[in-house]
Design a protein around this motif. Structure first.
Motif, PDB file in Angstrom:
ATOM      1  N   LEU A   1      -2.155 -33.701 -56.709  1.00 19.88           N
ATOM      2  CA  LEU A   1      -3.585 -33.917 -56.460  1.00 19.88           C
ATOM      3  C   LEU A   1      -3.892 -35.384 -56.160  1.00 19.88           C
ATOM      4  CD1 LEU A   1      -6.474 -32.818 -56.444  1.00 19.88           C
ATOM      5  CD2 LEU A   1      -6.508 -33.041 -58.933  1.00 19.88           C
TER       6      LEU A   1
ATOM      7  N   GLY B   1      -2.735 -27.249 -51.626  1.00 23.40           N
ATOM      8  CA  GLY B   1      -1.746 -26.710 -52.581  1.00 23.40           C
ATOM      9  C   GLY B   1      -1.124 -25.411 -52.092  1.00 23.40           C
TER      10      GLY B   1
ATOM     11  N   VAL C   1      -7.352 -28.758 -50.508  1.00 26.25           N
ATOM     12  CA  VAL C   1      -6.970 -27.338 -50.382  1.00 26.25           C
ATOM     13  C   VAL C   1      -5.534 -27.211 -49.868  1.00 26.25           C
ATOM     14  CG1 VAL C   1      -9.322 -26.451 -50.057  1.00 26.25           C
ATOM     15  CG2 VAL C   1      -8.045 -27.224 -48.072  1.00 26.25           C
TER      16      VAL C   1
ATOM     17  N   GLY D   1     -10.731 -26.623 -55.271  1.00 29.35           N
ATOM     18  CA  GLY D   1     -11.027 -25.376 -54.566  1.00 29.35           C
ATOM     19  C   GLY D   1     -10.847 -24.109 -55.378  1.00 29.35           C
ATOM     20  N   ASP D   2     -10.306 -24.205 -56.581  1.00 26.29           N
ATOM     21  CA  ASP D   2     -10.102 -22.953 -57.317  1.00 26.29           C
ATOM     22  C   ASP D   2     -10.819 -22.938 -58.662  1.00 26.29           C
ATOM     23  OD1 ASP D   2      -8.460 -24.792 -58.418  1.00 26.29           O
ATOM     24  OD2 ASP D   2      -6.590 -23.754 -57.953  1.00 26.29           O
TER      25      ASP D   2
HETATM   26  P1  UTP Z   1      -3.179 -26.527 -58.321  1.00 29.06           P
HETATM   27  O1  UTP Z   1      -2.612 -27.221 -59.490  1.00 29.06           O
HETATM   28  O2  UTP Z   1      -4.030 -25.330 -58.565  1.00 29.06           O
HETATM   29  O3  UTP Z   1      -1.971 -26.165 -57.350  1.00 29.06           O
HETATM   30  O4  UTP Z   1      -3.958 -27.615 -57.485  1.00 29.06           O
HETATM   31  P2  UTP Z   1      -1.889 -25.061 -56.231  1.00 29.06           P
HETATM   32  O5  UTP Z   1      -0.705 -25.372 -55.399  1.00 29.06           O
HETATM   33  O6  UTP Z   1      -3.190 -24.913 -55.487  1.00 29.06           O
HETATM   34  O7  UTP Z   1      -1.688 -23.685 -57.024  1.00 29.06           O
HETATM   35  P3  UTP Z   1      -0.458 -23.148 -57.926  1.00 29.06           P
HETATM   36  O8  UTP Z   1      -0.519 -23.949 -59.201  1.00 29.06           O
HETATM   37  O9  UTP Z   1       0.806 -23.337 -57.165  1.00 29.06           O
HETATM   38  O10 UTP Z   1      -0.790 -21.705 -58.120  1.00 29.06           O
HETATM   39  C1  UTP Z   1      -5.305 -27.962 -57.763  1.00 29.06           C
HETATM   40  C2  UTP Z   1      -6.007 -28.295 -56.467  1.00 29.06           C
HETATM   41  O11 UTP Z   1      -5.377 -29.390 -55.821  1.00 29.06           O
HETATM   42  C3  UTP Z   1      -4.959 -29.046 -54.513  1.00 29.06           C
HETATM   43  C4  UTP Z   1      -4.863 -27.522 -54.493  1.00 29.06           C
HETATM   44  O12 UTP Z   1      -5.093 -27.016 -53.199  1.00 29.06           O
HETATM   45  C5  UTP Z   1      -5.966 -27.113 -55.490  1.00 29.06           C
HETATM   46  O13 UTP Z   1      -7.246 -27.057 -54.882  1.00 29.06           O
HETATM   47  N1  UTP Z   1      -3.646 -29.717 -54.239  1.00 29.06           N
HETATM   48  C6  UTP Z   1      -2.661 -29.687 -55.171  1.00 29.06           C
HETATM   49  C7  UTP Z   1      -3.471 -30.371 -53.044  1.00 29.06           C
HETATM   50  O14 UTP Z   1      -4.369 -30.390 -52.164  1.00 29.06           O
HETATM   51  N2  UTP Z   1      -2.268 -30.993 -52.807  1.00 29.06           N
HETATM   52  C8  UTP Z   1      -1.262 -30.994 -53.715  1.00 29.06           C
HETATM   53  O15 UTP Z   1      -0.206 -31.599 -53.440  1.00 29.06           O
HETATM   54  C9  UTP Z   1      -1.471 -30.316 -54.919  1.00 29.06           C
END
Ligand code: UTP
Length: 292
Positions: A109, A12, A10, A130-131
């Motif tokens: 990720l 991101g 979570v 998480g999304d």
């Molecule tokens: P997303 O690609 O949806 O990225 O990451 P994000 O930052 O949440 O959202 P946008 O694209 O900027 O709107 C997919 C999942 O991986 C986690 C995010 O929290 C999400 O659950 N993630 C992504 C991390 O934990 N760390 C990271 O460096 C990148």
């Protein structure tokens, strides 16, 4: 092998949901009155998970706090005879064991999952993004666990078919169907966000995985990939070249709540399935549609 731990990254930045995510973690944005992350944690629990490992970042403490007890609020509700509400928030505070690890820089990720290696050790584990909300008769993670058990406790990635024009939003897999199992594929390749003209298939990975601890070795080997991030896809691609990794077409409806369209679709559908709102929501939709 019983899988007891689920990693939920979570950390991101949630840029597709700005300005809301300037101060609120994307995962805490509610669908009606329940934060998205609650649905994800509930799926893990309903699949038999005993410990949730959040990969978190600074300014996102509210996610951990949400699953903790809030004694001041409990006292207030008790003093005001709000017993139903009290029971509800106490239940959330006691749902499941939560531990968390910080990802200090958001490098993708793959980088987020690698941060959990000490907490996971040598165990197989689930990953839920998480999304991505998936609603169905049987929790998606549970479906993947069963497939993993069937095929010798090997890794299994949840997949769904998408229109060709959408492949560049996902990790896409290639492989061959297992004999006598029309839902499960032995993986040959996994590619992050291919161009529609170059994609091998339209089998997309929306964010549910059963992984073995071998993944950490592959995550250490990969370089930055698509979007200049460390991609879990690239590590899975290496892993499926050294031993069997499966992909499974799960059943259930998936909502990409990380973008406003998927979020809106989930909100409408959840309202129509909510006994408190069902009639109100359907009357309202009909009325609004008439005026279009
Ligand atoms: P997303 O690609 O949806 O990225 O990451 P994000 O930052 O949440 O959202 P946008 O694209 O900027 O709107 C997919 C999942 O991986 C986690 C995010 O929290 C999400 O659950 N993630 C992504 C991390 O934990 N760390 C990271 O460096 C990148």
């Amino acid at each position: 092998m019983k899988i007891k731990q689920a990693v939920i990254p979570v950390a991101g930045k949630g840029t597709r949901f700005l300005p809301a995510t300037k101060e609120i973690p994307k995962e805490m944005i509610p669908i009606i009155d329940i934060p998205m992350i609650h649905y994800i944690v509930q799926e893990a629990i309903d699949s038999g998970i005993e410990q949730i490992v959040f990969v978190n970042s600074s300014h996102k403490e509210s996610i951990e706090n949400y699953f903790d007890r809030n004694y001041a609020l409990e006292k207030f509700l008790e003093a005001n005879n709000k017993h139903k509400e009290l029971e509800l928030i106490q239940k959330i505070g006691n749902l499941v064991e939560i531990v968390s690890v910080r990802q200090k820089e958001q490098l993708g990720l793959g980088h987020a999952i690698l941060a959990t290696d000490r907490l996971i050790g040598k165990n197989n584990f689930a990953v839920l993004l998480g999304d991505d909300l998936i609603k169905g008769a049987e929790p998606c993670t549970k479906q993947l666990m069963k497939v993993s058990e069937t095929y010798g406790d090997r890794p299994v990635i949840g997949i769904m078919d998408v229109p060709k024009d959408d492949v560049s939003k996902y990790g896409i897999i290639d492989g061959t169907f297992m004999e006598g199992d029309k839902q499960t594929v032995l993986m040959k390749d996994m590619i992050e966000k291919p161009l529609p003209s170059k994609t091998p298939t339209t089998w997309a990975t929306p964010g549910r995985y059963i992984l073995s601890s071998d993944i950490f070795e592959y995550l250490k080997r990969i370089k930055r990939g698509a979007g200049d991030e460390y991609q879990l896809t690239d590590a899975i691609n290496l892993m499926c070249k050294s031993g069997p990794v499966y992909a499974h077409f799960f059943t259930g409806r998936r909502y990409d709540t990380g973008n406003i369209f998927g979020y809106f679709e989930a909100t409408l559908n959840f309202a129509l399935a909510d006994l408190r709102l069902k009639n109100y929501a359907s009357d309202l939709i009909k009325k609004l549609a008439k005026d279009l």
